[in-house]
Design an enzyme around this catalytic site. Sequence first.
Site, PDB file in Angstrom:
ATOM      1  N   ASP A  50       4.204   0.870  13.505  1.00  0.00           N
ATOM      2  CA  ASP A  50       3.865  -1.105  13.804  1.00  0.00           C
ATOM      3  C   ASP A  50       4.229  -2.438  13.982  1.00  0.00           C
ATOM      4  O   ASP A  50       3.883  -3.039  14.958  1.00  0.00           O
ATOM      5  CB  ASP A  50       3.255  -1.573  12.005  1.00  0.00           C
ATOM      6  CG  ASP A  50       2.032  -0.536  11.270  1.00  0.00           C
ATOM      7  OD1 ASP A  50       1.516   0.369  12.293  1.00  0.00           O
ATOM      8  OD2 ASP A  50       1.721  -0.255  10.291  1.00  0.00           O
ATOM      9  N   ASP A  78       0.728  -1.070  -0.114  1.00  0.00           N
ATOM     10  CA  ASP A  78       0.241  -0.026   0.066  1.00  0.00           C
ATOM     11  C   ASP A  78       0.428   1.363  -0.234  1.00  0.00           C
ATOM     12  O   ASP A  78       0.345   2.282  -0.565  1.00  0.00           O
ATOM     13  CB  ASP A  78      -0.622  -0.014   1.282  1.00  0.00           C
ATOM     14  CG  ASP A  78      -0.291  -0.055   2.786  1.00  0.00           C
ATOM     15  OD1 ASP A  78       0.475  -0.881   2.549  1.00  0.00           O
ATOM     16  OD2 ASP A  78      -1.073  -0.471   3.491  1.00  0.00           O
TER      17      ASP A  78
END
Length: 777
Positions: A463, A60
């Site tokens: 993350d 992405d």
Amino acid sequence: MKKVAAVGIALAALSGIHASPVNYTQQYTWKNVRTGASGGFVDGIVFSTKQKGVAYARTDIGGLYRLNADDSWTPLQDYVNATLWNEHGVDALALDPNDAARVYIAAGLYTNSWDPYNGKILSSTDYGKTWSRAYFPFKFGGNMAGRQMGERLAVDPNKGSILYFGARSGNGLWKSSDYGKTWAKVTSYTAVGTHIVQPGDTGQNGDIIGLTFVTFDSTSSTLGTASKRIFVGTADSTNTVYMSEDSGATWSAIPGQPTGFLSHTGKYSPTEKALYVSYVDTANTYGGSDGYVYKYYVQTKTWVKILDDNGTGFGFGGLSLDPQKNGTVMVATYHQWWPDGDIYRSTDGGATWTTIWDFDWSGVQPPVQRRYDWDVSQATWLPEITGDKTTGWMMGSLAIDPFDSDHFLYGTGASIFGSRKLTNWDKNLKFNLSSMSYGMEETAVLGLTSPPLGPPLLSVVGDVGGWRHDNLDVAPAKAYLGPSWGTTRSIDHAGSRPNIVVRSGDGDGGLALSNDTGATWHIHASAGSWTGGRAQLSANGDFVVWAVNNAIYVSANEYPFQQVPNIPSGSYYTANDRQHNGLFYAAETSNFYISTDAGTSYNKTTSSIGWIREIGVNPYRIGDVWVATDTGIWHSIDSGKTFGKVGPATDAYHVQLGKAATSNGYPAIFAAATIQGWAGHYRSDDGGYTWTLISDDQNGFGTPGNDVYAADPRLYGRIYIGTNGRGIFYGDAKASSPVPAASDVYGQCGGQGYSGPKTCPHGYTCKVSNAYYSQCL
Ligand SMILES: *[C@@H]1O[C@H](CO)[C@@H](O)[C@H](O)[C@H]1NC(C)=O
Ligand SMILES: *[C@@H]1O[C@H](CO)[C@@H](O)[C@H](O)[C@H]1NC(C)=O
Ligand SMILES: *[C@@H]1O[C@H](CO)[C@@H](O)[C@H](O)[C@H]1NC(C)=O
Ligand SMILES: *[C@@H]1O[C@H](CO)[C@@H](O)[C@H](O)[C@H]1NC(C)=O
Ligand SMILES: *[C@@H]1O[C@H](CO)[C@@H](O)[C@H](O)[C@H]1NC(C)=O
Ligand SMILES: *[C@@H]1O[C@H](CO)[C@@H](O)[C@H](O)[C@H]1NC(C)=O
Ligand SMILES: *[C@@H]1O[C@H](CO)[C@@H](O)[C@H](O)[C@H]1NC(C)=O
């Protein structure tokens, strides 16, 4: 390449502009710092049906990758620089079923107003080595909700010149008839896919998802003639699957179809003459709480439900058919958070299913019985991130190798998993389910530090935490532990005691200290409940300066943090002198502050050097400080009391100092800057007067405002660049590459009898004026 107006050329040539102070020649070798797994969302995987072993995966925010024979991946978009940054968002991926070298991607990051760039469809005829571009009049959303649906771009299996693209934002269906060079809207297709995850949201969830997939019935015509039957999915609450049976001239919603959920992935089985469609109730990247899988038989025109989650809390995402095994289909739950993501497999066209794990309530613990052995040998730190989830989450893409029924891959939120022994499933034998994303470095890097002792680099990322990199070319065995956070914001070492390290992150006790250069950690005794921010150490490591919650706080020896009282509230960038224990710097907007009393007070010294983006300190000299601003690069030798502008940069994002070229030379200065109109990454060895461009056409590092920098204090020429989605790179000056002399801008570069330099400065091309004169234009 730079475009120079003809008038400008004539004037410049007349006024006799001469050699630029910049060396425009590639002299650097760039490599990824290895972590062993993508660390980010892999939202599309497509195998070639033409050539064995050819497959691509899209991410992405980190671009496209191509699969290698050894299961590793090669990045294909490292050319992405400041100008092309939104090409790192890949919203869709298509291969030509009849030409293995042709690959297409829909590139663009956001459809929001703050992303200035419209979408492009990039076409390659050489397996993704080079690209040409078709420009669209609207945006694509490689990092928007619904990005794992698809593929919304597809090539006609009977006629490779024909492609369809299902757009977002209400822009409908688009078609190309010339291999993706030009595109036109398909006016007969009127559905636009109205689903919005969260109306009004200004982030990833506020826009129309649009169309979800395009796929063809390859048996509806013969090779050379456009396929007659085409299926298109939309994200709507009513009809979501449309069909054309006249090569796209007319379209209608297929009668009798299920409504209420969104079509996610559609795949056609030519041997069964049936379209398989997975459904989910929302396009939310982190959601999906209901769904089913249907099959549409084109001959009997009937829809049959073949799988239902029965309201147990997940929808279905990735779906793939095995073209070598009629009736073999696999489908992943998109986001089954508890107890783990699941994968369903059927070998009888969906009549019966088995799952990759099963509950076993017979008293045996744990209740989840797995068909597989989990293999994370490529990235042994993954379990720290995935916890008890071994199958994964965000499983929106799944692909069975069309040439090898034993080989499948699927994307998750943190890696690609897959197997080379898949058919063991059907024999009730265990198989390895392995992390298979080696070479994909997809992290968003938020901080780097290169201490003068111990490991060459410490990183923090979004993350998945970050790592102590003992060996840049080998995946670290573990991520940071005790505490382990997901998104980690900053990291710093103490200049005089580099074994002491601090990091801050988004999690419980958001500040941690190490006294063994990041191997082990403890939560700072006075961290309290704050999270994130930017934490920096004093030279001796006894003070922590924490810019958090719109203020600066200072703690000595883990005693409680005191807010610095005499500065206005604001979001501060801080840096400390690496040798003088009490000398700290801070900046906010265009204001520069110094503290000479170990952070008790900070006093403004200037607000006239531009908008301050980064402070770099000379680790070898007290009070020697550099600042990157929107007006260029500024230097102070009196601890930031006064500054002078240095060198030709007109704009800069980063400035950091590393080991000098010679024992008594000035440290190597690295900067992300615009010099003579060229935004790139540069190095200076003479105190900032002249600069060498170290980025190049193959290594662009995305947008510099989102990169992070660290210069190596031990190795001359070594720079670390952390990117927003393509992991960390380290660059080294090529040992023996003398810089070929280049002609001047607008200077002569060829012609009969000419013996001078024949290459032009970066961005200029040698153009023949006449037989006696060629000029760099
Ligand atoms: C980025 O790369 C493209 C293609 O190589 C080039 O045209 C453009 O000028 C580059 N931009 C910068 C700022 O380097
Ligand atoms: C260009 O680079 C070479 C090699 O690093 C160096 O000798 C030369 O001084 C540089 N020129 C300029 C103008 O920076
Ligand atoms: C594939 O399976 C279907 C039944 O699901 C059967 O009707 C069809 O003939 C099979 N096709 C081939 C080529 O085996
Ligand atoms: C849903 O219920 C049907 C009928 O009882 C069953 O066959 C199927 O396995 C269930 N689906 C799931 C995902 O448990
Ligand atoms: C399965 O993975 C383990 C490591 O986790 C490895 O030692 C073993 O060789 C793998 N087995 C196969 C068949 O690849
Ligand atoms: C280093 O940190 C550990 C805890 O992480 C602590 O037990 C030890 O006392 C520290 N050593 C020094 C010299 O500060
Ligand atoms: C900073 O300003 C304060 C007053 O706000 C003053 O007391 C202090 O001496 C100043 N410090 C320096 C280093 O100038």
